[in-house]
Every structure is written in C-alpha cells, then in structure tokens.
Enzyme design. Structure first.
Site, mmCIF file in Angstrom:
data_model
loop_
_atom_site.group_PDB
_atom_site.id
_atom_site.type_symbol
_atom_site.label_atom_id
_atom_site.label_comp_id
_atom_site.label_asym_id
_atom_site.label_seq_id
_atom_site.Cartn_x
_atom_site.Cartn_y
_atom_site.Cartn_z
ATOM 1 N N ASP A 8 0.872 -1.171 0.000
ATOM 2 C CA ASP A 8 0.000 0.000 0.000
ATOM 3 C C ASP A 8 0.909 1.221 0.000
ATOM 4 O OD1 ASP A 8 -2.218 1.505 2.507
ATOM 5 O OD2 ASP A 8 -1.805 2.031 0.417
ATOM 6 N N LYS A 71 2.632 11.243 -3.322
ATOM 7 C CA LYS A 71 1.601 10.512 -4.057
ATOM 8 C C LYS A 71 0.614 11.460 -4.723
ATOM 9 C CE LYS A 71 -1.959 6.936 -3.295
ATOM 10 N NZ LYS A 71 -2.472 5.944 -2.326
ATOM 11 N N GLU A 170 -7.466 0.102 -4.401
ATOM 12 C CA GLU A 170 -7.458 -0.003 -2.945
ATOM 13 C C GLU A 170 -8.779 -0.539 -2.378
ATOM 14 O OE1 GLU A 170 -4.224 3.636 -2.448
ATOM 15 O OE2 GLU A 170 -6.310 3.938 -1.830
ATOM 16 N N ASP A 193 -12.830 5.104 1.708
ATOM 17 C CA ASP A 193 -11.375 5.098 1.901
ATOM 18 C C ASP A 193 -10.862 6.532 1.954
ATOM 19 O OD1 ASP A 193 -8.658 4.786 1.889
ATOM 20 O OD2 ASP A 193 -8.559 3.489 0.135
#
Length: 635
Positions: A8, A71, A170, A193
């Site tokens: 992850d 990211k 994800e 999420d």
C-alpha cells in the site's frame, strides 16, 4: 524462489504485507513499526536518501530537502495543479514534458523516483522478515487514479527493482482483507477510503467470488493532509492573536504542521490535546489546548466534501443506502469519530456508539436498519493485507520448500464443541507451514484458548495434547475478531505455533515438543484406532455440529418469545414452545453412537421449529421496522 509482497503506497504512510502459510500480516521494520512514513529526505552530496521515520523526524528542521505526500503528484502535469490547491513545503516545478517534479537543491526528482525510494525500503523490510528474495509485487492505487497515475505507480515499482505483477484498486484490496469474498452472492459493499491525501468511495458487488466495481467516485487531492492544514492555519491564527510581530519561517511552519498532525491523532481517542511549541520564533513560545470540538469544527468542511462522492457513487450504481450489505472504513483518517458518525449518517447505518467510536452491532442488528458499518480491520493496514492476499492468489498457493521428513500424525487445534480442526495433515513433508483464520463464537470474548493437538481422531479428547496458550484481543460481537493460527514444523521436527490478532498484529509464539519424534508403535496404534472408530467418530462429529446449531436456534427462539411472544396468537406461541421442548428432548439423548435416530430426531425438531416460528419471526421483523421508523421520525 522470489515471494509476492503486497504494498500500500500511501500518501502519509505506506505498508508492506505478505501471506505466510495462509495468514496475511503486515511486516514490521527493524524498529518494530508496521507503518512506514511516506517521507524521503535528501541529505545532499553522495549520501543515500533517508526514508521513513528518520526522514520525517528531520522534516521540521529541514523541510526544503524533505519530500512528503508525493503521491498527490504522481502522474500529474505541473499545469494540472490548481491555484487553490495547497502546495507542499518543498519546491514543486515543471519537469520533462511538463510533469510535476520536486526540486531539491539542483536535483529535479520525478514523483516516481521519490516513491521508488519508499518502495525499496518496504521491499527490504519484507525480505528481512521472510529471509528470502521478494521481487514480485502487487501495488495498490486509489480507484479514482487515471491511467497516467497508474502507470507512474508501476514505473516507481520498476525503478525500485520490483516486478509489478498487478496494480489493483485499494477498495478491492480492502474488501479482500475484510474477508468479504466469503459473503453471499450479490452482496453489495461500499468502501469508504479516506487516507492522508486521497479519497475514494467505491461500491462493489460480489459475483461468483469476484468483486465487480459498480461505481466509484473520489478525489485524488483530498485527505487527512487537508485537515492537518486546517488545524495548522488555526494554530497560526492563534499565534498571531498573541503576537502580531512573530515571524513564522519555513522551520516554524513545519513545526506547526507537525504539532497539528499529532494533535489530530491524539483527539481521535481523547477529548483534548495540548499544543506546545517552545521557542517557536526567537524567544516566543506558544501553548494552547485544542479540544475535540475544535478539531471537528475545523475538520467538518473537509469531511463534508466526501459526501458528494458518496451520493454520486450511489446514484451511478442506481442504489439506495439500504441496498448495501456493509460499509467498510479504510484509511487512517477514518479513525476520527467525526468521520465515522458522518458515514453512519449518510449511509443510514445502525446506531452509532460514541463511547466506543463504533457501531453497536449485536444480535439485535437487522438489515432493514441499513448496512453494517464494518470497522473490524485496522484501517491503516487493510489495503496492504488485501494486496498481499491478491499476490498469494497470483502465486497459485504454496510449494514444499524441502523434502526432509514427514510428520507422522495430523496436527491441529481444538475448536468449539470439543472437535479437532486439522491444520497440518499427517504425512506432510517438512519443513512445512500451514495456517487458518478463526473467529469467536461468543459475544464480548476477550481471549481465545489455543489448544494444540496431535492425532487422527475427530474429538479433541481422543487425541494427544501438545500444549495450551491464550491470545488476547479487543472484545467484540461474535464472529468479528479474526485470529490467525499458524503451525510451522522446522527441519528438526520442532513445532512452532503462532497466534496473531489480525486486526492489531498482536501475536504469541510458542515452541512445543517435537511433532515428528513419536514412537512408531504409538503412531501405529493411533492410526489403527482412527480406522477402527472412523464411523463412530464421524457420527460424533455430525452430532456435535448439529447440537451446536440446534442450541443457537433454540436461543434465538427463546429470545423471540421473551421479546414479543405476547404479540403472536396463542396457538403460534404454544407451537413454538412445543418445538423448543422437542429440540431439548433430542439434545438430551446425547447418544449419537447407538443409532442415527437421535441425529435425525434433532434435525426434524429443528425443521419443525423453523416452520412454526415463522409468524414469530415476522412479528420480530415488524417490530424492528417500527422502531427504525420511529428513530427516523417517520411514524
């Protein structure tokens, strides 16, 4: 042979997980931490970059040479960054072909180059834990990532020396980690999420063991970092109130942001947090208490931005919240009670328990009340665990590592009802590992007894006991805790038993006596007895399993009569009571070995109770519906 790892690659923190003998777990680093901060510091010269906690610790003192939240800029051109978007504490520039790059001194670094440093660290942690090469990887991305962002993630893995076997979403990974692939067909799940820098809301449907994404909506530039910024700006405003002349340079601003993040985390479990910044600027020091109410006021605008994505996903999937079976929470920011309350409200989940920061999901939970809010997994680790599970699927299972010897008798543990559950069958080659995941059968259970057995009989009492130990976990409703039990027989024939609470990672390891060094005559006797008593043992197992099921049905029927027995006709109440007495009589037989009669009698009594209790079940359902409508003010 190289092992698969699941990664992850997060905005704030990253994690790597593996599956070992059927048990997924997140790998800890040399300091015992399972989460690696997604921060890279470049000390200059020919020195190697610092990654993780060490880099995060110097971010406040050298922010211009430290990169975090990279990211957010993966696969994005410099021109795509909006004027209102919060810029990082380091310099962001337009690089080759207009792609966003981080400028550190005279170096222009692509986001995938920075991410590769994080991936190398995670790979190194996994290889140290496995004591073997780990070059094949499954890496997760937000479901809302576009092709450019996905390709940039894959390039980052390749730059780190990984073979990126698959990039998966994800939400899908999280669903695997929660074990939702075991739900009934056509189950629909929403995955909320909210991480450090990205947000996804995906709706999935289970079809023939495969998750199909019905709809997804999200924002790759929204997350916990935005709450940190809101708190940091609040602190700066309070500082200005105390002294207009205070100059907040880059180092002071980095310290403020670090304090904001720490206060936010503390307020997920506490009512107040002290923010102390000594000598923030010259002789000026700042100290103030931030309450949870203050934090929720600052965070609410950020959290509320996620609601539109929830509504859009439901509309795209042509579903109402009550069409969902579960809503699962993923991402560290979902630890915040405010987030859980709002998600429960938006999806019409059952009643939120403020004291636990969770939902009360017990025997009184009914689907008509709305989907279950599932918080049974660690939100920071679920995605990495799911990626590791996907890697294990791609790997096609385990292979024998080395043929040295065999284990002469089966090894397993005692399960509810006094039965033996085999984990390593007899004649398995060693060294060997195998494991399974177990759950609880009683509400609010705080620990599980692991009773290790060796033998070939169905009932625990007929096998040899190798040892007992317990593992503790947080109390929860039955079937919520998940404990992985792994057996390993090493080359010396020594049995090592590991029990791990999958939610927290807490584990207990016990070394037991040799599982191979058994006298041949004893082995022969055990095998002969298992053959001799095979039919009796099978009958005993069937009886015990039927008895456990009957007791559960009996309890439900008795509770139903206590709750609303007066609301059903007398003949229905008497029929249910008669059926209950029939089950009790069948249970009292306790002699499955004499004939099949008692077992058949018990099954017939269960079937009869199912039929006569239907009006009672309908009454219970109607009462639950009325209570739900009253809570919502509809009646």
């Amino acid at each position: 042979m190289s092992r698969y790892i699941g990664i992850d690659l997060g905005t704030t923190n990253s994690a790597v997980a593996v599956v070992d003998s059927g048990i997924p777990y997140v790998v800890a680093d040399a300091e015992g931490e399972r989460l690696t901060p997604s921060v890279v510091h470049y000390p200059g010269g020919d020195a190697e970059p610092w990654v993780g906690a060490k880099a995060r610790n110097v971010m406040a003192t050298n922010p211009r040479a430290t990169i975090s939240s990279i990211k957010r800029y993966m696969g994005r051109r410099f021109g795509e960054i909006g004027e209102k978007e919060e810029l990082p504490h380091y310099e962001l520039v337009s690089g080759e072909q207009g792609w966003s790059c981080a400028q550190i001194g005279d170096r222009s670094l692509k986001p995938e180059e920075v991410s590769a440093e994080i991936l190398r660290r995670l790979q190194s942690n996994a290889e140290r834990d496995l004591d073997s090469p780990a070059t094949k990887a499954v890496i997760t991305v937000p479901a809302y990532f576009n092709d450019a962002q996905r390709n940039a993630t894959k390039r980052a893995g390749e730059l780190a020396g990984l073979e990126v076997e698959r990039i998966i979403n994800e939400p899908t990974a999280a669903a695997l980690a929660y074990g939702l692939d075991k739900l009934k067909q056509k189950s629909r799940i929403a995955v909320y999420d909210l991480g450090g820098g990205t947000f996804d809301l995906s709706i999935l449907e289970l079809n023939e063991g495969v998750f199909q994404v019905l709809a997804t909506s999200g924002n790759t530039r929204l997350g916990g970092d935005d709450i940190d910024e809101a708190v940091a700006r609040h602190i700066e405003t309070e500082i200005k109130k105390q002294s207009d002349s205070v100059a907040l340079d880059e180092i002071a601003q980095a310290r403020i942001r670090e304090a904001a993040e720490q206060a936010k985390k503390q307020l997920s479990t506490e009512d107040s947090a002290l923010i102390a910044l000594p000598f923030l600027s010259g002789q000026f020091s700042f100290e103030q208490t931030l309450t949870r109410a203050d934090l929720e006021r600052l965070a609410a605008p950020v959290v509320d931005l996620t609601r539109r994505n929830c509504i859009r996903s439901l509309a795209d999937a042509k579903l109402e919240p009550t069409d969902l079976d579960q809503v699962i929470l993923v991402g560290g920011q979902t630890r915040m009670p405010l987030v859980r309350r709002k998600v429960a409200e938006w999806f019409r989940c059952s009643e939120f328990d403020e004291t636990r920061g969770d939902l009360r999901l017990g025997e009184d939970f009914h689907q008509e009340d709305g989907p279950a809010l599932n918080t049974s997994q660690n939100p920071d680790e679920a995605v990495a665990l799911g990626a590791a599970i996907q890697g294990e699927i791609l790997a096609g299972g385990f292979k024998d590592m080395l043929l040295l010897d065999v284990t002469p008798l089966s090894l397993g543990i005692e399960t509810f009802g006094g039965l033996m559950n085999v984990i390593i069958p007899r004649n398995s080659t060693i060294p060997v590992k195998a494991g399974e995941v177990f759950t609880t059968a009683v509400d609010n259970q705080r620990e599980m007894l692991i009773h290790v057995l060796q033998g070939e009989r169905e009932k625990s009492a007929d096998n040899w006991s190798l040892g007992r130990f317990t593992i503790e976990f947080e109390k929860a409703a039955r079937a919520v805790p998940r404990v992985g039990v792994q057996f390993e027989i090493d080359a010396n024939g020594i049995l090592h038993v590991l029990a791990r609470d999958i939610k927290t990672g807490n584990e207990t390891v016990v070394d037991l006596r040799s599982a191979v060094d058994v006298e041949d005559v004893d082995v022969q006797q055990m095998v002969e007895e298992s053959v001799e008593h095979a039919f009796d043992d099978l009958a005993a197992r069937r009886w015990i399993e039927a008895k456990l099921k009957a007791k559960a049905i009996l309890e439900a029927a008795e509770n139903g009569l206590d709750e609303c027995g007066e609301d059903v006709p007398t003949e229905t109440r008497e029929a249910v009571q008669g059926a209950i007495e029939s089950i009790r009589s069948a249970l009292a037989a306790e002699d499955p070995e004499s004939e099949v009669g008692p077992l058949e009698q018990l099954k017939a009594a269960q079937q009869n109770l199912d039929e006569v209790s239907r009006p009672l079940a309908e009454t219970l359902m109607e009462r639950a519906m009325d209570e739900m409508l009253k809570r919502r003010g509809m009646i």
